[in-house]
Write a protein that holds these residues in place. Structure first.
Motif, PDB file in Angstrom:
ATOM      1  N   GLY A  43       0.809  -1.216   0.000  1.00 45.62           N
ATOM      2  CA  GLY A  43       0.000   0.000   0.000  1.00 45.62           C
ATOM      3  C   GLY A  43       0.839   1.260   0.000  1.00 45.62           C
ATOM      4  O   GLY A  43       2.062   1.225  -0.061  1.00 45.62           O
ATOM      5  N   VAL A  44       0.160   2.389   0.098  1.00 47.95           N
ATOM      6  CA  VAL A  44       0.845   3.679   0.055  1.00 47.95           C
ATOM      7  C   VAL A  44       1.616   3.901   1.358  1.00 47.95           C
ATOM      8  O   VAL A  44       1.123   3.620   2.446  1.00 47.95           O
ATOM      9  N   GLN A  45       2.849   4.368   1.211  1.00 44.30           N
ATOM     10  CA  GLN A  45       3.708   4.717   2.342  1.00 44.30           C
ATOM     11  C   GLN A  45       4.062   6.196   2.226  1.00 44.30           C
ATOM     12  O   GLN A  45       4.135   6.747   1.129  1.00 44.30           O
ATOM     13  N   SER A  46       4.302   6.855   3.338  1.00 51.35           N
ATOM     14  CA  SER A  46       4.531   8.308   3.327  1.00 51.35           C
ATOM     15  C   SER A  46       5.928   8.704   2.867  1.00 51.35           C
ATOM     16  O   SER A  46       6.177   9.877   2.604  1.00 51.35           O
ATOM     17  N   THR A  47       6.849   7.748   2.768  1.00 53.98           N
ATOM     18  CA  THR A  47       8.199   8.029   2.278  1.00 53.98           C
ATOM     19  C   THR A  47       8.647   6.919   1.348  1.00 53.98           C
ATOM     20  O   THR A  47       8.004   5.870   1.236  1.00 53.98           O
ATOM     21  N   GLY A  48       9.789   7.140   0.725  1.00 51.85           N
ATOM     22  CA  GLY A  48      10.443   6.093  -0.051  1.00 51.85           C
ATOM     23  C   GLY A  48      11.430   5.372   0.849  1.00 51.85           C
ATOM     24  O   GLY A  48      11.403   5.517   2.070  1.00 51.85           O
ATOM     25  N   GLY A  49      12.318   4.592   0.259  1.00 54.88           N
ATOM     26  CA  GLY A  49      13.375   3.940   1.008  1.00 54.88           C
ATOM     27  C   GLY A  49      13.026   2.585   1.585  1.00 54.88           C
ATOM     28  O   GLY A  49      13.753   2.059   2.418  1.00 54.88           O
ATOM     29  N   TYR A  50      11.939   2.005   1.159  1.00 53.81           N
ATOM     30  CA  TYR A  50      11.542   0.687   1.652  1.00 53.81           C
ATOM     31  C   TYR A  50      12.125  -0.413   0.765  1.00 53.81           C
ATOM     32  O   TYR A  50      12.387  -0.204  -0.415  1.00 53.81           O
ATOM     33  N   SER A  51      12.281  -1.575   1.355  1.00 51.26           N
ATOM     34  CA  SER A  51      12.596  -2.778   0.586  1.00 51.26           C
ATOM     35  C   SER A  51      11.728  -3.902   1.126  1.00 51.26           C
ATOM     36  O   SER A  51      11.148  -3.791   2.204  1.00 51.26           O
ATOM     37  N   ILE A  52      11.656  -4.967   0.374  1.00 48.34           N
ATOM     38  CA  ILE A  52      10.849  -6.118   0.772  1.00 48.34           C
ATOM     39  C   ILE A  52      11.726  -7.358   0.673  1.00 48.34           C
ATOM     40  O   ILE A  52      12.389  -7.570  -0.343  1.00 48.34           O
ATOM     41  N   GLU A  53      11.727  -8.146   1.733  1.00 45.79           N
ATOM     42  CA  GLU A  53      12.474  -9.398   1.708  1.00 45.79           C
ATOM     43  C   GLU A  53      11.501 -10.571   1.563  1.00 45.79           C
ATOM     44  O   GLU A  53      10.328 -10.461   1.919  1.00 45.79           O
ATOM     45  N   VAL A  54      12.018 -11.656   1.016  1.00 46.68           N
ATOM     46  CA  VAL A  54      11.253 -12.890   0.859  1.00 46.68           C
ATOM     47  C   VAL A  54      12.013 -13.983   1.613  1.00 46.68           C
ATOM     48  O   VAL A  54      12.862 -14.655   1.041  1.00 46.68           O
ATOM     49  N   PRO A  55      11.736 -14.131   2.929  1.00 51.61           N
ATOM     50  CA  PRO A  55      12.459 -15.137   3.701  1.00 51.61           C
ATOM     51  C   PRO A  55      12.157 -16.576   3.287  1.00 51.61           C
ATOM     52  O   PRO A  55      13.016 -17.440   3.404  1.00 51.61           O
ATOM     53  N   GLU A  56      10.924 -16.809   2.798  1.00 54.62           N
ATOM     54  CA  GLU A  56      10.563 -18.181   2.430  1.00 54.62           C
ATOM     55  C   GLU A  56       9.591 -18.221   1.261  1.00 54.62           C
ATOM     56  O   GLU A  56       8.680 -17.420   1.174  1.00 54.62           O
ATOM     57  N   LEU A  57       9.834 -19.176   0.394  1.00 61.53           N
ATOM     58  CA  LEU A  57       8.885 -19.572  -0.650  1.00 61.53           C
ATOM     59  C   LEU A  57       9.036 -21.082  -0.755  1.00 61.53           C
ATOM     60  O   LEU A  57      10.100 -21.579  -1.107  1.00 61.53           O
ATOM     61  N   TYR A  58       7.979 -21.789  -0.366  1.00 58.58           N
ATOM     62  CA  TYR A  58       8.102 -23.240  -0.352  1.00 58.58           C
ATOM     63  C   TYR A  58       6.791 -23.909  -0.731  1.00 58.58           C
ATOM     64  O   TYR A  58       5.737 -23.299  -0.772  1.00 58.58           O
ATOM     65  N   LEU A  59       6.927 -25.196  -0.979  1.00 60.38           N
ATOM     66  CA  LEU A  59       5.816 -26.039  -1.402  1.00 60.38           C
ATOM     67  C   LEU A  59       5.405 -26.938  -0.248  1.00 60.38           C
ATOM     68  O   LEU A  59       6.249 -27.479   0.459  1.00 60.38           O
ATOM     69  N   THR A  60       4.086 -27.057  -0.034  1.00 59.79           N
ATOM     70  CA  THR A  60       3.536 -28.076   0.862  1.00 59.79           C
ATOM     71  C   THR A  60       2.807 -29.074  -0.028  1.00 59.79           C
ATOM     72  O   THR A  60       2.814 -28.935  -1.255  1.00 59.79           O
ATOM     73  N   LYS A  61       2.154 -30.035   0.569  1.00 61.34           N
ATOM     74  CA  LYS A  61       1.412 -31.011  -0.242  1.00 61.34           C
ATOM     75  C   LYS A  61       0.275 -30.364  -1.015  1.00 61.34           C
ATOM     76  O   LYS A  61      -0.097 -30.827  -2.085  1.00 61.34           O
ATOM     77  N   GLU A  62      -0.276 -29.266  -0.462  1.00 65.52           N
ATOM     78  CA  GLU A  62      -1.481 -28.688  -1.057  1.00 65.52           C
ATOM     79  C   GLU A  62      -1.359 -27.225  -1.462  1.00 65.52           C
ATOM     80  O   GLU A  62      -2.283 -26.681  -2.049  1.00 65.52           O
ATOM     81  N   ASN A  63      -0.236 -26.559  -1.126  1.00 61.50           N
ATOM     82  CA  ASN A  63      -0.129 -25.115  -1.353  1.00 61.50           C
ATOM     83  C   ASN A  63       1.294 -24.695  -1.694  1.00 61.50           C
ATOM     84  O   ASN A  63       2.245 -25.427  -1.456  1.00 61.50           O
ATOM     85  N   ILE A  64       1.384 -23.480  -2.165  1.00 65.82           N
ATOM     86  CA  ILE A  64       2.645 -22.758  -2.237  1.00 65.82           C
ATOM     87  C   ILE A  64       2.555 -21.712  -1.143  1.00 65.82           C
ATOM     88  O   ILE A  64       1.549 -21.002  -1.041  1.00 65.82           O
TER      89      ILE A  64
END
Length: 130
Positions: free
Chosen positions: A73-94
């Motif tokens: 969403g909208v943030q009042s400043t710049g300078g943000y980053s986003i990390e992805v600590p996990e992306l994995y598969l289960t028997k029924e989902n990602i």
């Protein structure tokens, strides 16, 4: 007779809980790429533009790759980053986990709309965002 009924109920509940708990268990980590804005498919970029004001999650496919998007969403400043600590598969989902980080100390006081686009191999499974 009541004792047998309660024992049967206990065993049934225990079995059902065990099956449900195993459904979210990690089967394997998935390989992925963070997609730069310039490389996001045009149609997906339009969808992101429409949704960027509020936090959102979505998936998009071109039948070769699966794109997973998390927007903060909208943030009042710049300078943000986003990390992805996990992306994995289960028997029924990602399952994907993302975290918003920042802003940095030198953040410019302009609105920003941080989001991440993750590309992975196409699979016909629902995506759970954490």
């Amino acid at each position: 007779m009541k004792q047998y009924f309660f024992v049967a109920m206990f065993v049934t509940c225990f079995f059902l809980y065990g099956c449900a708990a195993g459904a979210d268990k990690k089967v394997e980590d998935l390989e992925y790429t963070i997609v730069e804005q310039a490389d996001v498919p045009e149609e997906l970029q339009k969808i992101i533009e429409e949704k960027k004001e509020a936090p959102f999650t979505l998936t998009y496919t071109d039948n070769e790759c699966l794109y997973i998007v998390a927007g903060y969403g909208v943030q009042s400043t710049g300078g943000y980053s986003i990390e992805v600590p996990e992306l994995y598969l289960t028997k029924e989902n990602i399952v994907i986990d993302t975290n918003l980080i920042g802003p940095t100390e030198k953040a410019v006081a302009l609105k920003s709309y941080p989001y991440v686009v993750v590309m992975t191999e196409y699979r016909e499974l629902p995506v759970l965002f954490q």
